[in-house]
Design a protein around this motif. Structure first.
Motif, PDB file in Angstrom:
ATOM      1  N   MET A   1      -2.771  -6.475  -1.421  1.00 24.30           N
ATOM      2  CA  MET A   1      -2.430  -6.443  -2.844  1.00 24.30           C
ATOM      3  C   MET A   1      -2.245  -5.027  -3.361  1.00 24.30           C
ATOM      4  O   MET A   1      -1.491  -4.787  -4.287  1.00 24.30           O
ATOM      5  CB  MET A   1      -3.532  -7.133  -3.657  1.00 24.30           C
ATOM      6  CG  MET A   1      -3.587  -8.638  -3.485  1.00 24.30           C
ATOM      7  SD  MET A   1      -2.118  -9.458  -4.082  1.00 24.30           S
ATOM      8  CE  MET A   1      -2.298  -9.198  -5.846  1.00 24.30           C
ATOM      9  N   ALA A   2      -2.942  -4.079  -2.742  1.00 27.21           N
ATOM     10  CA  ALA A   2      -2.995  -2.736  -3.308  1.00 27.21           C
ATOM     11  C   ALA A   2      -1.627  -2.101  -3.432  1.00 27.21           C
ATOM     12  O   ALA A   2      -1.362  -1.366  -4.376  1.00 27.21           O
ATOM     13  CB  ALA A   2      -3.910  -1.849  -2.458  1.00 27.21           C
ATOM     14  N   ASP A   3      -0.738  -2.401  -2.458  1.00 23.92           N
ATOM     15  CA  ASP A   3       0.563  -1.743  -2.486  1.00 23.92           C
ATOM     16  C   ASP A   3       1.675  -2.753  -2.755  1.00 23.92           C
ATOM     17  O   ASP A   3       2.770  -2.637  -2.203  1.00 23.92           O
ATOM     18  CB  ASP A   3       0.800  -1.000  -1.167  1.00 23.92           C
ATOM     19  CG  ASP A   3       1.879   0.057  -1.309  1.00 23.92           C
ATOM     20  OD1 ASP A   3       2.071   0.564  -2.423  1.00 23.92           O
ATOM     21  OD2 ASP A   3       2.546   0.360  -0.308  1.00 23.92           O
ATOM     22  N   LEU A   4       1.362  -3.736  -3.574  1.00 20.40           N
ATOM     23  CA  LEU A   4       2.350  -4.770  -3.873  1.00 20.40           C
ATOM     24  C   LEU A   4       3.613  -4.172  -4.475  1.00 20.40           C
ATOM     25  O   LEU A   4       4.732  -4.532  -4.096  1.00 20.40           O
ATOM     26  CB  LEU A   4       1.743  -5.794  -4.837  1.00 20.40           C
ATOM     27  CG  LEU A   4       2.630  -6.963  -5.253  1.00 20.40           C
ATOM     28  CD1 LEU A   4       3.016  -7.796  -4.036  1.00 20.40           C
ATOM     29  CD2 LEU A   4       1.914  -7.832  -6.286  1.00 20.40           C
ATOM     30  N   ILE A   5       3.461  -3.247  -5.423  1.00 20.30           N
ATOM     31  CA  ILE A   5       4.631  -2.603  -6.030  1.00 20.30           C
ATOM     32  C   ILE A   5       5.409  -1.845  -4.962  1.00 20.30           C
ATOM     33  O   ILE A   5       6.646  -1.903  -4.906  1.00 20.30           O
ATOM     34  CB  ILE A   5       4.202  -1.678  -7.181  1.00 20.30           C
ATOM     35  CG1 ILE A   5       3.682  -2.512  -8.360  1.00 20.30           C
ATOM     36  CG2 ILE A   5       5.357  -0.786  -7.630  1.00 20.30           C
ATOM     37  CD1 ILE A   5       3.117  -1.693  -9.500  1.00 20.30           C
ATOM     38  N   GLY A   6       4.680  -1.143  -4.098  1.00 24.29           N
ATOM     39  CA  GLY A   6       5.335  -0.397  -3.023  1.00 24.29           C
ATOM     40  C   GLY A   6       6.156  -1.302  -2.118  1.00 24.29           C
ATOM     41  O   GLY A   6       7.259  -0.940  -1.690  1.00 24.29           O
ATOM     42  N   LYS A   7       5.626  -2.499  -1.804  1.00 23.18           N
ATOM     43  CA  LYS A   7       6.355  -3.431  -0.949  1.00 23.18           C
ATOM     44  C   LYS A   7       7.657  -3.881  -1.606  1.00 23.18           C
ATOM     45  O   LYS A   7       8.687  -4.012  -0.944  1.00 23.18           O
ATOM     46  CB  LYS A   7       5.470  -4.646  -0.635  1.00 23.18           C
ATOM     47  CG  LYS A   7       4.325  -4.333   0.313  1.00 23.18           C
ATOM     48  CD  LYS A   7       3.446  -5.551   0.541  1.00 23.18           C
ATOM     49  CE  LYS A   7       2.277  -5.226   1.459  1.00 23.18           C
ATOM     50  NZ  LYS A   7       1.368  -6.379   1.634  1.00 23.18           N
ATOM     51  N   TYR A   8       7.598  -4.120  -2.908  1.00 22.16           N
ATOM     52  CA  TYR A   8       8.819  -4.488  -3.620  1.00 22.16           C
ATOM     53  C   TYR A   8       9.836  -3.353  -3.584  1.00 22.16           C
ATOM     54  O   TYR A   8      11.025  -3.562  -3.358  1.00 22.16           O
ATOM     55  CB  TYR A   8       8.499  -4.868  -5.068  1.00 22.16           C
ATOM     56  CG  TYR A   8       8.342  -6.351  -5.266  1.00 22.16           C
ATOM     57  CD1 TYR A   8       9.306  -7.107  -5.905  1.00 22.16           C
ATOM     58  CD2 TYR A   8       7.222  -7.016  -4.772  1.00 22.16           C
ATOM     59  CE1 TYR A   8       9.166  -8.472  -6.069  1.00 22.16           C
ATOM     60  CE2 TYR A   8       7.072  -8.381  -4.926  1.00 22.16           C
ATOM     61  CZ  TYR A   8       8.045  -9.105  -5.575  1.00 22.16           C
ATOM     62  OH  TYR A   8       7.908 -10.463  -5.716  1.00 22.16           O
ATOM     63  N   LEU A   9       9.361  -2.146  -3.809  1.00 20.91           N
ATOM     64  CA  LEU A   9      10.273  -1.003  -3.868  1.00 20.91           C
ATOM     65  C   LEU A   9      10.803  -0.615  -2.495  1.00 20.91           C
ATOM     66  O   LEU A   9      11.815   0.085  -2.393  1.00 20.91           O
ATOM     67  CB  LEU A   9       9.572   0.179  -4.550  1.00 20.91           C
ATOM     68  CG  LEU A   9       9.200  -0.060  -6.018  1.00 20.91           C
ATOM     69  CD1 LEU A   9       8.493   1.167  -6.598  1.00 20.91           C
ATOM     70  CD2 LEU A   9      10.429  -0.412  -6.857  1.00 20.91           C
TER      71      LEU A   9
END
Length: 316
Positions: A1-9
């Motif tokens: 969950m911690a890098d959810l935004i990173g995964k999207y980007l």
């Protein structure tokens, strides 16, 4: 969950946030002249909120912001709700948005060339509860400790409903950001590292509404593990490019921007209208991307059509 935004980007260049909720509900005929504002419809007309959420998804939004901006224990109890009724209503904002996303995603047509949309639980400022426009000044007259106490139960309740992210938004003063970070640190076990973005409201290209430097706020937030993105919302779009520059000068964290549409009120026609010669929302978004924004959407007076145009413009 911690890098959810990173995964999207990693998968796509941007993460597109939805547009306005309150002003969009008003545009559709809802009367929000009420201290609870759009949160009242969580009880009175949740289907209308769901319809707006769904329209933003069809417009191309990757992230819905819940109708919890003005839903607080203090505000709901003042309105006659018991603590347990307030808890249920606040949770319902997240559950409603998640249900809409699941319904949207159940249709294979909606899965083509996109990732499953996210739900960001809105954590509005203390000034929204006061309903006296102090969210535009940050002049609350209370301490940071009192802000911690104000936000604690709502934050825990929103987290318990299982959003993908938290949106600590429209923050007019640095003290409120510090209070929320303190709370998030205390709730670290419960959070399971849910990504949190912090977005301030600003008076110009360098200062948030309280007059404090946006650069100082972003620099302080930069090394906080709970902070996944930093930015601005509910602000005149003419200031956004400068604000992005201020934020990016002190942090490498993703920048989130979802300003107002930039319209002005015409007292003669009793309506809002674009400023003469102003670029379209999508055209302005292209400039924000060039300046370094990665999470982009709209706030007051933006519509599903604006988000649809923003998506189209950013793809070219």
């Amino acid at each position: 969950m911690a890098d959810l935004i990173g995964k999207y980007l990693e998968q796509q260049k941007y993460l597109i946030i939805d547009g306005a909720l309150g002003t969009e509900l008003e545009r559709r005929g809802c009367n929000l002249d009420d201290p609870l504002w759009s949160a009242r419809l969580l009880a009175d007309n949740p289907d209308m909120i769901a319809a707006v959420h769904m329209d933003y998804l069809h417009a191309g939004a990757d992230c819905l912001i819940t109708a919890s901006y003005q839903a607080t224990f203090q505000g709901l109890e003042r309105y006659g709700y018991s603590p347990e009724q307030a808890r249920k209503l606040i949770r319902s904002a997240v559950l409603l948005a998640k249900t809409v996303v699941d319904r949207f995603w159940a249709d294979p047509i909606n899965r083509v060339n996109r990732m499953k949309p996210l739900v960001a639980a809105s954590v509005g400022p203390y000034g929204a509860f006061l309903a006296d426009r102090s969210e535009y000044t940050g002049l609350y007259g209370i301490s940071e400790d009192e802000l911690v106490d104000f936000h604690k139960e709502r934050l825990k309740t929103l987290i318990s409903a299982g959003p993908d992210l938290l949106a600590c938004e429209t923050l007019p003063c640095f003290a409120e950001a510090r209070a929320l970070v303190r709370l998030l640190d205390d709730l670290a076990v419960d959070l399971d590292m849910i990504p949190v973005w912090f977005s301030f409201s600003a008076r110009d290209g360098q200062h948030i509404n309280s007059g404090e430097a946006v650069r100082d706020c972003a620099q302080w937030l930069d090394d906080k593990p709970c902070v996944a993105a930093i930015g601005i919302n509910c602000t005149d779009p003419v200031h956004v490019s400068a604000i992005i520059g201020e934020i990016r000068s002190v942090t490498d964290k993703p920048v989130v921007v979802y300003p107002n549409k930039g319209e002005v009120y015409n007292n003669l026609t009793k309506s809002w209208a674009p400023k003469p010669g102003m670029p379209s929302f999508g055209e302005m978004a292209i400039q924000w991307v060039k300046c370094g924004a990665r999470l982009i959407g709209g706030c007051c007076h933006t519509t599903p059509d604006d988000i649809r145009q923003l998506v189209l413009d950013l793809k070219h």
